[in-house]
Design a protein around this motif. Structure first.
Motif, PDB file in Angstrom:
ATOM      1  N   ARG A   1       0.879  -1.254  -0.266  1.00  0.00           N
ATOM      2  CA  ARG A   1       0.360  -0.266  -0.197  1.00  0.00           C
ATOM      3  C   ARG A   1       0.743   0.809  -0.384  1.00  0.00           C
ATOM      4  O   ARG A   1       0.645   2.380  -0.853  1.00  0.00           O
TER       5      ARG A   1
ATOM      6  N   ALA B   1       1.801   1.702  -3.868  1.00  0.00           N
ATOM      7  CA  ALA B   1       1.276   2.142  -4.581  1.00  0.00           C
ATOM      8  C   ALA B   1       0.652   3.615  -4.317  1.00  0.00           C
ATOM      9  O   ALA B   1       0.657   4.056  -5.376  1.00  0.00           O
ATOM     10  N   SER B   2       0.096   4.091  -3.194  1.00  0.00           N
ATOM     11  CA  SER B   2      -0.239   5.139  -3.426  1.00  0.00           C
ATOM     12  C   SER B   2      -0.104   6.285  -1.455  1.00  0.00           C
ATOM     13  O   SER B   2       1.331   6.075  -1.624  1.00  0.00           O
TER      14      SER B   2
ATOM     15  N   GLY C   1      -4.908  -4.471   0.460  1.00  0.00           N
ATOM     16  CA  GLY C   1      -3.507  -4.308   0.514  1.00  0.00           C
ATOM     17  C   GLY C   1      -3.234  -3.021  -0.834  1.00  0.00           C
ATOM     18  O   GLY C   1      -4.496  -2.160  -0.837  1.00  0.00           O
TER      19      GLY C   1
END
Lengths: 342, 342, 342, 342
Positions: free
Chosen positions: B209, B212-213, B342
């Motif tokens: 996580r 990703a962001s 996730g």
């Protein structure tokens, strides 16, 4: 596989949650690509598209409105509308279309799917909860919650003063929002479009309420219509039949109550407040699951179908079945709730 | 006809709405009298009663808690408990008893009704939503809403900082609140009691996580248990099996994540906040309709039954059926939701 | 020492918090007794009293309304009103009176105190925040919060549709609620009673907004008045001067905008929703502290004074000073905020 | 004129409202250009910038967090930090810098302005409300509101059960949030860092509360410290002085109360929930006005100053004055509120 997505009709909290559910599962589980069409059916008509991928749906779950925009455009009312849609879908290499909308938007999807072979999956959307074939539509719970909170607040004034409080809530053709918020808010009168109301009966309830405890709260759906007499129309003219009128019943009723009972009345008109803001947890849950199941329909090639809620499960029904008739308030249910009137 | 009413077990928003529904319909439609028993089964055991009529239920619809009080008293664990109850019901001239409660409270009602001929009607109540035979129990929607709002707020911090945010929500034996609020709140990990969790898997989701962001939000039910390793018990001692522990999993997990990933973690423990305050509109609607149908059961002499929600309708089921087994989260549903992890 | 307490005028969240503060401190710190007078000045006029002690104020902090009731009764408009009040205060053995109210209610207290020797202490109350001598009055923050939340929700629709959204908020004579909620809600136009508005200017802002981004939100105080032209009065008749009219400006303005710009407009009228329900934390803090300081005034024999907020501190001012003139929105402040218009 | 803007330190609802106020007025009234620096002082240190204009600030008013990002980077702890900042400001052609932050962030601005001639204007930001020179800081009202709502909900359980409810709220060094939310929520005990608490006194209040009415609610600031005895530290080790510990006082206190009074206790730890989500209307009003006045300081060349709230007006003070000392809870105020304890 490339899947197009569009949202049509009026605002409804939960639209973005559906879109997010579709894209998250479609990309992660099935490896699909997506194309967002802008502003309902206007998107595929004009070939107006937008990028739709995981980053595009990040953070949209709690947001009202729709990142794809919406409109009431109907391709069957445009020359060559169907042809243009098929052409644009082909140009965008879109293999299937998920259509999120109400009666009108889904009606187009049903015809495109059944008559013209455009592979559509439907997701029902109406804040009014008046679509058949599904227990609830998302957005409805949010609207009911907002109206209920407003009614809650009015109780304070009702306890302290001798004023009749009239609340006009959404519901042009059906009384679901009025019924649920009126019951949840403890209203003393609930008026719905499905049953013509008798102003004298309303005044009798209002008067008896003053006797029993404190001031009454009257919840009236915007589409409710009196049995007798004429209403002043929004543009100031008189409706001689008393049943053609689009808004203003709250203000009209308050004035009637004042004149007939001699009690002061005050009106609250919630308007678009009911369809804005963040969706309730229930609506996010429902909308997300609709999205997850809609993309499963695409995977299964199950076109012409719509996802629907039955109990706690998501089922599939023909779109045509869902749009065939309005889901109105059952008279037995209205009567059940009537024990709280007066 | 005189009807007794009692509420047992833990707090649950909507209890007062049920009581109000019962009394309003019972008095106005059927002309019944009512006796309120205080503090669950302690009331009929000790003959502790309170007035229950229209004025007594006025204004209670939006209020949490229960005007009748509650307890976890079990008459089968008291000497001569059943005899005392029958005696006190006779003394109060109570002809039927409406019992609002969870597994334990309803279990007593089932036995009293089936084995001892006490005419009982049951109304299911559990904030955890873990009772079989009903789609939802009231109080659950309110709890999910509160937990969702908390998760919503944590997203702000998650967006701005590099901290793992762990939220511990209610759910000793089932993960319904965690699942619904985690999904509605857009959590990145949801841990439920029905499925042992793997701390390394949680850490893998957390780490991915961050890549990703922004920072991850972990929702964990208070009854969730790790697959491996031991947890520090609330009293500071170690649980050598890692599965006996009643609270504190949130704080424990935050520490594990910090140690294994090197990322800072912060914990929110909502606790009783989830079961207090005004019920949501959905819960008021459901609880009120349960009340209206429970008094109909009494009128019909339909004892040993419990009211339940199926779809949008209220049905009657044997109390014993409802309390026979815990309604746990279906693994397929947990997997469906897992697409958002996730 | 026995102290009388009364609340007069319209509803205002926080009244109960004041009463609780007075009684808790008066009983616990000073050993005073209390008498509650019902329904504002009607209570001492008619000798209508109610018990007021620690149990009576338990649990009232978060509740809107007032446990003492309220009215707009003015003893100076009754024959022998002052004599009857003095008589009833003597009969009840009340040594001092705490008067919680707005301009009218406090005006009576000032005269009774200054001209007739009735020992009064004032607590300012107006949801409109238009009392001089205090930075804020309780109830105002709650009203602003409710109006702001409504405006927040309308943004969703404004983003998705091409409709002008008009919100009518409270404020007969002053624009404080419109100004604060309009600024906090990000409205594009804010209209207040202190400054006549120009419908063409409003339409220009509305039109420019459509060009720049999405649909405009117009917040209008119920007492706002156009510069030119006549408004349709609530009773349907025309006001030839355009400045005598008590409500309906929202609906009127929406229609004008539709006609002049060709854009659809929708109206929300919040009405009494703004003055009901639980007070905000700020209002509870302010109201409680007003109560604590009012009883200190009594202890100090400091009559004819009113408690007031200055910065973060509570001060005492002559009641007459507070009621001498309306606190209106400073033109400079309105101009400062005008940077967000259009 | 080009103006740089940065936000430093922890999350605080209202940061975006400040930024929007600065940019809207700066562009529309003064024709300035803006440069956003990312992540607090890291932005000017590393030359990490982002576009900051009217479109960039659209829609951010109701959003928590900060569009500029934040960090705790201190340029005085980096080699050549000041030189790098001056270099990057020159490279970006930034003529003035508006710095929004707490004690640390503003401390840097004060030194840069006073010692190194970097033209800085400060905007105070701390959710804890512990900055001198301003009546309130934005974010504080939102945090108090969230904590108050949680306490409100706990009252339901307190009324129905015999459990002590402990709520741990934010406040490392000062008790403002505990004091305001505890008072507004009607807590029975409020513990703040400014005054060591006596566990036996807490237990005495708790016990007396059970006698008087229903179960007690204890609000404790995370930084509150007992007078005597040691607390278990977060890492499980013992603090032999009992005053070094950063979190966990709520859980610790609940256990102590259970052991000393024999009553069950439950804990709620709100954590970061208090600093997330949309700002309250009050905070949006305050933050926006801070922004409008900060850009006026730039226009006036009034550097080294900070905007501050005094009563209802915004004033300018030297940054150094604001950061010189912590604003702690006045003992007299704590005592005033103490009338509600027990």
């Amino acid at each position: 596989m490339r899947v197009g997505v569009l949202t049509g009709g009026g605002d409804c909290p939960g639209l973005n949650a559906v879109i997010r559910g579709i894209v998250r599962k479609g990309v992660q589980e099935y490896g699909y690509d997506f194309t967002g069409f802008r502003d309902g059916w206007r998107g595929p008509l004009d070939g107006d598209v937008t990028r739709l991928d995981i980053p595009a749906v990040r953070g949209i779950l709690p947001r009202g409105g729709t990142i794809l925009g919406s409109s009431r455009t109907n391709p069957f009312q445009r020359d060559g509308g169907v042809a243009r849609i098929k052409e644009n879908l082909a140009k965008q290499e879109v293999d299937a279309l998920i259509v999120i909308g109400g009666e009108d938007t889904l009606g187009v999807a049903a015809r495109l799917s059944d008559e013209y072979g455009v592979p559509c999956v439907g997701v029902p959307k109406t804040i009014d909860n008046d679509l058949s074939a599904t227990d609830y539509t998302f957005g409805f719970d949010t609207a009911v919650g907002i109206a209920t909170e407003a009614i809650d607040r009015l109780h304070t004034t009702a306890e302290s003063h001798m004023r009749v409080l009239v609340v006009e809530v959404m519901g042009r053709h059906t009384g679901w929002i009025a019924l649920h918020s009126g019951l949840a808010g403890g209203a003393n009168v609930i008026l719905i479009p499905e049953q013509r109301f008798d102003v004298d009966q309303v005044c009798a309830w209002v008067t008896s309420r003053f006797g029993a405890s404190y001031a009454p709260i009257v919840v009236v759906a915007e589409g409710a219509v009196p049995k007798d007499g004429a209403m002043v129309l929004k543009d100031g003219s008189l409706d001689s039949f008393g049943h053609v009128r689009l808004s203003g019943v709250g203000e009209w009723l308050a004035k009637e109550i004042e004149q007939r009972t001699g009690k002061e009345a005050r009106t609250t008109v919630l308007g678009h407040v009911q369809r804005g803001g963040t969706p309730s947890a229930f609506d996010r849950w429902l909308a997300t699951r609709f999205g997850l199941h809609a993309i499963d329909c695409v995977r299964d090639g199950d076109f012409g179908t719509m996802v629907a809620l039955r109990g706690t499960g998501i089922v599939r029904v023909p779109i045509t079945e869902a749009t065939a008739r309005l889901k109105t308030v059952d008279p037995a249910l209205y009567e059940e709730v009537g024990v709280f009137f007066g």
